[in-house]
Structures are given as C-alpha cells and as structure tokens.
Design an enzyme around this catalytic site. Structure first.
Site, PDB file in Angstrom:
ATOM      1  N   TYR A   1      -1.539  -3.293  -6.870  1.00  0.00           N
ATOM      2  CA  TYR A   1      -1.206  -4.121  -5.746  1.00  0.00           C
ATOM      3  C   TYR A   1      -2.324  -4.021  -4.806  1.00  0.00           C
ATOM      4  O   TYR A   1      -2.725  -3.093  -4.320  1.00  0.00           O
ATOM      5  CB  TYR A   1       0.080  -3.624  -5.010  1.00  0.00           C
TER       6      TYR A   1
ATOM      7  N   CYS B   1       0.951  -7.735  11.640  1.00  0.00           N
ATOM      8  CA  CYS B   1       1.089  -7.875  13.064  1.00  0.00           C
ATOM      9  C   CYS B   1       0.289  -9.089  13.772  1.00  0.00           C
ATOM     10  O   CYS B   1       0.273  -8.999  14.991  1.00  0.00           O
ATOM     11  CB  CYS B   1       1.007  -6.534  13.662  1.00  0.00           C
TER      12      CYS B   1
ATOM     13  N   SER C   1      -0.969  -3.813  10.312  1.00  0.00           N
ATOM     14  CA  SER C   1      -0.864  -4.591   8.936  1.00  0.00           C
ATOM     15  C   SER C   1       0.485  -5.249   9.377  1.00  0.00           C
ATOM     16  O   SER C   1       1.554  -4.864  10.128  1.00  0.00           O
ATOM     17  CB  SER C   1      -0.612  -3.682   8.014  1.00  0.00           C
TER      18      SER C   1
ATOM     19  N   ARG D   1       0.879  -1.374   0.097  1.00  0.00           N
ATOM     20  CA  ARG D   1       0.107   0.030   0.175  1.00  0.00           C
ATOM     21  C   ARG D   1       1.059   1.194  -0.121  1.00  0.00           C
ATOM     22  O   ARG D   1       2.090   1.409   0.417  1.00  0.00           O
ATOM     23  CB  ARG D   1      -0.835   0.000   1.186  1.00  0.00           C
TER      24      ARG D   1
ATOM     25  N   ASP E   1      -9.361  -9.854   9.012  1.00  0.00           N
ATOM     26  CA  ASP E   1      -8.737  -8.505   8.585  1.00  0.00           C
ATOM     27  C   ASP E   1      -9.806  -7.239   9.090  1.00  0.00           C
ATOM     28  O   ASP E   1      -9.355  -6.533   9.371  1.00  0.00           O
ATOM     29  CB  ASP E   1      -8.281  -8.483   7.097  1.00  0.00           C
TER      30      ASP E   1
ATOM     31  N   LYS F   1      -9.773  -2.371   1.904  1.00  0.00           N
ATOM     32  CA  LYS F   1      -9.363  -1.258   2.572  1.00  0.00           C
ATOM     33  C   LYS F   1      -9.947  -0.121   2.394  1.00  0.00           C
ATOM     34  O   LYS F   1     -10.669   0.510   3.002  1.00  0.00           O
ATOM     35  CB  LYS F   1      -7.711  -0.989   2.587  1.00  0.00           C
TER      36      LYS F   1
HETATM   37  P1  GTP Z   1      -2.484  -7.782   7.418  1.00  0.00           P
HETATM   38  O1  GTP Z   1      -2.908  -8.715   6.398  1.00  0.00           O
HETATM   39  O2  GTP Z   1      -1.120  -7.160   6.841  1.00  0.00           O
HETATM   40  O3  GTP Z   1      -3.362  -6.915   7.886  1.00  0.00           O
HETATM   41  O4  GTP Z   1      -1.579  -8.549   8.426  1.00  0.00           O
HETATM   42  P2  GTP Z   1      -2.005  -9.579   9.766  1.00  0.00           P
HETATM   43  O5  GTP Z   1      -2.207  -8.622  10.768  1.00  0.00           O
HETATM   44  O6  GTP Z   1      -3.145 -10.435   9.290  1.00  0.00           O
HETATM   45  O7  GTP Z   1      -0.687 -10.384  10.085  1.00  0.00           O
HETATM   46  P3  GTP Z   1      -0.230 -11.869   9.802  1.00  0.00           P
HETATM   47  O8  GTP Z   1      -1.082 -12.623  10.686  1.00  0.00           O
HETATM   48  O9  GTP Z   1      -0.165 -12.276   8.590  1.00  0.00           O
HETATM   49  O10 GTP Z   1       1.464 -11.871  10.514  1.00  0.00           O
HETATM   50  C1  GTP Z   1       2.277 -11.110  10.014  1.00  0.00           C
HETATM   51  C2  GTP Z   1       3.585 -11.569  10.232  1.00  0.00           C
HETATM   52  O11 GTP Z   1       3.746 -11.685  11.632  1.00  0.00           O
HETATM   53  C3  GTP Z   1       3.870 -13.142   9.973  1.00  0.00           C
HETATM   54  O12 GTP Z   1       5.194 -13.042   9.139  1.00  0.00           O
HETATM   55  C4  GTP Z   1       3.626 -13.913  11.219  1.00  0.00           C
HETATM   56  O13 GTP Z   1       4.538 -14.969  10.858  1.00  0.00           O
HETATM   57  C5  GTP Z   1       4.181 -13.078  12.270  1.00  0.00           C
HETATM   58  N1  GTP Z   1       3.327 -13.399  13.605  1.00  0.00           N
HETATM   59  C6  GTP Z   1       2.129 -13.718  13.777  1.00  0.00           C
HETATM   60  N2  GTP Z   1       1.709 -14.027  14.997  1.00  0.00           N
HETATM   61  C7  GTP Z   1       2.904 -13.983  15.498  1.00  0.00           C
HETATM   62  C8  GTP Z   1       3.264 -14.328  17.147  1.00  0.00           C
HETATM   63  O14 GTP Z   1       2.385 -14.604  17.894  1.00  0.00           O
HETATM   64  N3  GTP Z   1       4.482 -14.084  17.213  1.00  0.00           N
HETATM   65  C9  GTP Z   1       5.456 -13.860  16.424  1.00  0.00           C
HETATM   66  N4  GTP Z   1       6.836 -13.725  16.657  1.00  0.00           N
HETATM   67  N5  GTP Z   1       5.288 -13.535  14.890  1.00  0.00           N
HETATM   68  C10 GTP Z   1       3.901 -13.577  14.678  1.00  0.00           C
HETATM   69  C1  SPV Z   2      -2.844  -4.620   5.381  1.00  0.00           C
HETATM   70  O1  SPV Z   2      -1.833  -4.030   4.680  1.00  0.00           O
HETATM   71  O2  SPV Z   2      -3.365  -4.332   6.221  1.00  0.00           O
HETATM   72  C2  SPV Z   2      -3.179  -5.849   4.478  1.00  0.00           C
HETATM   73  C3  SPV Z   2      -2.977  -6.102   3.479  1.00  0.00           C
HETATM   74  O3  SPV Z   2      -4.389  -6.335   5.105  1.00  0.00           O
HETATM   75  S1  SPV Z   2      -3.519  -4.826   1.916  1.00  0.00           S
HETATM   76  O4  SPV Z   2      -4.861  -5.379   1.623  1.00  0.00           O
HETATM   77  O5  SPV Z   2      -2.631  -5.044   0.852  1.00  0.00           O
HETATM   78  O6  SPV Z   2      -3.686  -3.500   2.515  1.00  0.00           O
HETATM   79 MN    MN Z   3      -4.763  -5.618   7.094  1.00  0.00          MN
END
Ligand code: GTP
Ligand code: SPV
Ligand code: MN
Length: 585
Positions: free
Chosen positions: A200, A253, A251, A72, A278, A209
């Site tokens: 993207y 996290c 994001s 983004r 999400d 979003k």
């Molecule tokens: P968006 O789709 O961008 O909104 O992200 P999200 O909040 O869904 O994040 P996602 O669950 O995909 O995790 C992002 C990264 O954080 C990945 O590389 C995971 O492996 C890492 N991660 C997720 N949960 C944990 C955790 O409990 N501990 C650690 N150390 N890393 C984590």
């Molecule tokens: C984020 O960045 O929080 C996402 C991925 O969930 S995107 O849809 O590209 O914004």
């Molecule tokens: Mn997101």
C-alpha cells in the site's frame, strides 16, 4: 534485459539483493512508453490491475489492495539508528544490525518464482542540485506503475547519478501480506529503506514518505535544509504578481485540495498554480529567501470527497492515465466513491469486490481510497515545477483538522512563535493511517509519522533556519474544520479558502492590518474579503475566529503531553512560548 547503467555501486548492490531475494527474473526499468504498455498488459494478465473503460477513463486502471493493507502502518514503521536518542521519543526505534538481521529473515528467498523490478527514480527536477536519486527493487508491478507516475522514473535517474555512490537503496518485498510480517524500516546513515509485507502507497512507494520525508528530513538536518509534509502553491494576482506559499496539513486534511484551489467568482483575475501537493524540500537561497521544490511528479490523492465542485482540477487530472486504488467499480468500467459528482450507482462492486447498492450499510469506496495521477495532467500545474532552484516562499501555513478551539486563521508574531504554532499543532486522526479515526493528537508540523529523527532536534533545526534565512516567510495557522453546535462545518472550505489565502499573502507583503490576540495576529473583520459569500455574514466570520478561554486552557494542557514526551530534547524557546501564551490568555 540491459541495465542502462554502468554505475558499479548500483550493479554490485543489485547483484547482492538478487542473491538475497532469489527472483526468477530481474527487469531493469527504463521509464519509456513501450515499457509502460508492456507492464500494464502484464499487470492485467496477472490480475493486479483491471483496465477501466477506455472511452471514459483512457489509459487508466483499477486496483484493489489486500483488505488488511489499506493505509500506512505507523506502529510498524522504524527508524534504525545506532542510538535510540537519534530516532527520538516519537519514532519506533531499532538497532540497525539487529533490524538488518531480522529483515533478512523475511527477504531471503522472498522473490522465488517472482520478478524483481529495478526502478531507478529521481526526486526533484532533473539537473537540480537538490534532486535525489533512488533505486527501488520491488516484486510488485503495481509499485512500478505507481512509481512511474509519482517520480521521474527511468534513465533520467541514471543520468543524474553518473558514477556516484550517492543514491537511496530501497528494497520492497510483498511477501504474503501478512500484517505479522509487515515492516517499513529506515536506515538513514546508510541511505537505505527496506519495506516488507505491504503493497500500500506510503508503505511501498519508497520515494515518497520514506525517502522524501523520513530520510530527507534526516539529510536536511545534516545538510541545512528542510524536508516537509507540505504543499506548495503560487497565487497569481490580476496584475500578474506571483506569491508562493507552502502549507503543512496532516494526512487527509486538505493539502491536495488547497494546492489545486479554484478561486470563487468574486476573485476575478486571480489564479492558483500548483507546484506540489504533499512534499516540499526547502532550502535557504543565496538571496536570503527560503526556496522550495516539489520532489514528486504525480499525486497520490484521497478519492472520497473529490468532485467537480470541491476540486475540479483534481477531476481533470484524474481523467486519464490514472491508477485508482480501493474505490468502487461500476459495471460499465468506470469508478465511483463517496462524494463523487455522479449519484450512487444502483449497483457496483465495492473496494473489496463485493456487490454494493445504495442500500448497503458499508461504504463503497474505502475512506483512504486513492488516485495516482501524473501532475502533467493538472490544468493548474505551475510551470516552475521543473525549475531546478524551485520557488521563493513568502508564507508558511500550518493547519489541522479541529472541530473546536482553533480559529480559521491567525498569524504568528515572529519566526520562533511560528515554530511553536507548528510544533504544537493538533489534528483529528484520519483513515490515511491504520488505527482509530477522529481523535485529536499532536502532529507537529504534520510530520509526526514522517520525521526521520528526534522531534526535539527537528524543532531546534527549524529554529536554526532563522539564522540562515534573512527574509523568513511569515508563519500562519489555519483550521478549515471548525464545527458549530449542530456538528456542521462553520466554514465552507475548498475554493472559499482563497479568502484566507488572500489575507495571508497581503500580510506577507505588509499590505493589510490585523488585530492582536493572545494567539497571534488575526484579520480585522472589515479587511477580510467576504463579498460574494451567499448567506455568510461578518458575525459568522467572528464565530469562526472566536477564542474560548475554557477551550484554550484544555488545549495548553493537551500540548503538554507532547512536551513532556520530548522534554529532555525540547528547545527552551518552546517552553518560553508556552509561558507567553499562558500569560496572554
Ligand atoms: P494526504 O494525501 O493524505 O497527505 O492528504 P491531503 O492533505 O492532501 O488531503 P486532501 O486534500 O486529499 O483532503 C482530504 C479530505 O479532506 C478530502 O475528503 C477532502 O474532501 C477534505 N477537505 C479538503 N479540503 C477541505 C476543506 O477546505 N473543507 C472541508 N470541510 N473538507 C476539506
Ligand atoms: C499521507 O498519508 O500523508 C499520504 C498518503 O500522502 S501515503 O502516501 O499513503 O502516505
Ligand atoms: Mn501526505
């Protein structure tokens, strides 16, 4: 091709946009299976998608985006409202008429020689009074195939819309992907989105979003509900009792991972059900509780770090009918990324299509590489995901990525304090947005990039919800990412987060005690379920919960930066909460 709708508002608007963009062809999408196969074939012929190994990845495809277009772009994202005040100090603002004119310079004739796809889609369960209809016009077949996974796309949207004029108007033009001509613009008063110059994810899958969060939050304030960057999950106890929780993490996290959590073996009989990973739309129910739906139908998840031990449900979900973007491609037509179960391949093509070996210095997959997979594939999918009223929320969790300062978990003293915890959330920046990675910034409620109006008014809206929700969820703060002096995570995370979740639902049900600290209520060590954790001791837990006064002095000062930016719009409750925190510390 037939339009499948007789809605004159739609037909007129599409006609206008066709006249503007001048595509060679217009294709009205119906969301059917035969259409999916046709589009996939076309995308392969166009070189937009590569078909993956049909035995190992049935129905799945590989895509590389332009290397200048992998996340983004917050600095090119605009909220266009009559006054700058409505967009507020945390958004880029533009005057609507001026921005419409500027965009017309980009979109006029932009689809010459190309196909315009008309993509009708529904955000939310069919028939739900909360569901919203959008129509995205795009010249990207990749966008069509992704929208088909991420939303309820096709005739179901026309059925929901009927003759109404109440739909989101979305226009997306690829242009030449020159970052100089890239803009993602929102016109909340007109329920309109125009995105140009990117291909993207979050910039172009307009239901996600742009509609579900930025326009959604704007409408939510007007109509009395909340559009949030939150996962929704259900916790089922061995006795069959279900408790629903919503959680906002910035994001990349951990939302997708938390939403699909598999409890550790010591939690025999416990199950986690995924409602959403999400986005949550939350509204006050007639019964006095806060209810939530997931407006999406698929996951656009971060690939790196996803494997059979961190997130087995995600691995099962992406086993078929998935589009992979910017991961690495192996010679046998399978995919790989950093943190995959398979060892690094001896050779492959990296996310830019360059030969890669384990000796290469750069990463094989882009850190923000993603999978687009249908939620129907998820073994832990909650059946309630299709219920039009959604699920009742017992707890709200705010979490950031913080190497220091923030404890593993604490509970707010009350709703106003909980809103303060959300409003002052900080997190290290990630690869999900263009720009530097790893810098702590304030990301209130994980909505900094997604709040479609003045952030100060958004805090006020959150505070006001208390009056409409007689039985408000308890509010919690978590941090999975605290590090020790050696730079290693102090908490194992992933499935082990179940332990924190268990304490949270017990607190929400009034079943467990807590200690009072300056930050909020925290688990008493004796109440926190540490059984079955190899080599993790009560002392380790206490290190994670440690409150360092020197760190907190710095934290409060760094929160002030956001408060100063918002000062003239900031509810006074936020100032009082800050004073109370300082006094307690
Ligand atoms: P968006 O789709 O961008 O909104 O992200 P999200 O909040 O869904 O994040 P996602 O669950 O995909 O995790 C992002 C990264 O954080 C990945 O590389 C995971 O492996 C890492 N991660 C997720 N949960 C944990 C955790 O409990 N501990 C650690 N150390 N890393 C984590
Ligand atoms: C984020 O960045 O929080 C996402 C991925 O969930 S995107 O849809 O590209 O914004
Ligand atoms: Mn997101």
């Amino acid at each position: 091709m037939s339009s499948h709708t007789t809605n004159l508002h739609v037909l007129t608007w599409v006609q206008e946009q066709v006249r503007l963009c001048q595509p060679d062809r217009v294709v009205w999408c119906d969301g059917s299976e035969p259409e999916r196969f046709r589009l996939q074939e076309q995308a392969v012929r166009d070189g937009v998608l590569i078909r993956l190994n049909p035995e190992k990845h049935p129905g799945s495809f590989y895509h590389r985006s332009n290397p200048n277009d992998v996340a983004r772009v917050e600095q090119l994202t605009y909220i266009c409202t009559p006054t700058e005040e409505e967009a507020g100090p945390t958004n880029n603002w533009a005057e609507p008429r001026a921005m419409y004119r500027r965009l017309e310079g980009h979109t006029r004739g932009a689809m010459k020689g190309r196909t315009m796809y008309v993509v009708p889609y529904l955000m939310g369960p069919p028939g739900s009074p909360l569901a919203k209809v959008g129509v995205e016009l795009t010249d990207s077949i990749y966008v069509v195939l992704n929208m088909r996974i991420m939303t309820r796309m096709g005739d179901v949207a026309w059925q929901q819309l009927g003759d109404s004029d109440d739909f989101n108007r979305g226009l997306h033009c690829m242009l030449d992907l020159n970052p100089e001509r890239r803009l993602v613009c929102h016109f909340p008063q007109d329920n309109t989105i125009i995105s140009v110059g990117s291909g993207y994810g979050g910039n172009v899958l307009l239901g996600k979003k742009c509609l579900a969060l930025r326009i959604g939050s704007y409408l939510g304030r007007r109509e009395g509900w909340l559009a949030e960057h939150m996962l929704i999950l259900g916790v089922e106890s061995p006795r069959g009792e279900k408790t629903y929780v919503a959680a906002a993490f910035p994001s990349a996290c951990g939302k997708t991972n938390f939403a699909m959590l598999v409890p550790p073996v010591s939690f025999e009989g416990w199950r986690i059900w995924t409602v959403g990973d999400d986005i949550a739309w939350m509204y006050p129910g007639a019964d006095g509780r806060l209810w939530a739906i997931n407006p999406e139908a698929g996951y656009f998840g971060v690939a790196p770090g996803t494997n059979g031990s961190t997130n087995p449900n995600a691995m099962a979900t992406l086993a078929r009918d998935t589009i992979f973007t910017n991961v690495a491609l192996k010679p046998d037509g399978t995919v790989w990324w950093e943190g995959h179960d398979d060892p690094p391949p001896p050779e492959c093509l990296d996310w830019q299509g360059r030969p890669w070996t384990p000796l290469s210095r750069e990463k094989a997959a882009h850190p923000n590489s993603r999978f687009t997979a249908p939620m129907a594939n998820n073994p832990s999918l909650a059946p309630e995901v299709d219920h039009s009223q959604g699920v009742p929320i017992s707890a709200i969790i705010f979490g950031g990525r913080r190497a220091s300062t923030l404890p593993l978990v604490c509970e707010a003293f009350n709703w106003v304090h909980g809103v303060y915890l959300g409003a002052t959330m900080g997190s290290e920046t990630t690869a999900a947005a263009a720009g530097a990675v790893g810098q702590v910034r304030r990301d209130p409620m994980a909505m900094l990039p997604f709040c479609g109006y003045n952030m100060g008014w958004y805090f006020r809206h959150w505070l006001n919800m208390r009056k409409r929700v007689k039985l408000p969820p308890h509010i919690f703060q978590v941090n999975w990412f605290r590090k020790g002096p050696d730079g290693r995570y102090l908490w194992p995370g992933f499935g082990e987060n179940m332990r924190v979740l268990k304490w949270i639902i017990d607190r929400a049900a009034g079943r467990v005690g807590a200690w009072e600290t300056p930050l909020g209520w925290v688990p008493r060590t004796q109440d926190f379920p540490l059984d079955g954790m190899d080599g993790f001791t009560a002392a380790d837990f206490e290190a994670l919960q440690n409150i360092n006064l020197e760190e907190w002095r710095r934290e409060v000062l760094s929160q002030d930066e956001l408060f100063m930016k918002l000062y003239s719009f900031l509810p006074k409750e936020m100032i009082f909460q800050r004073e109370l925190l300082v006094a307690r510390l």
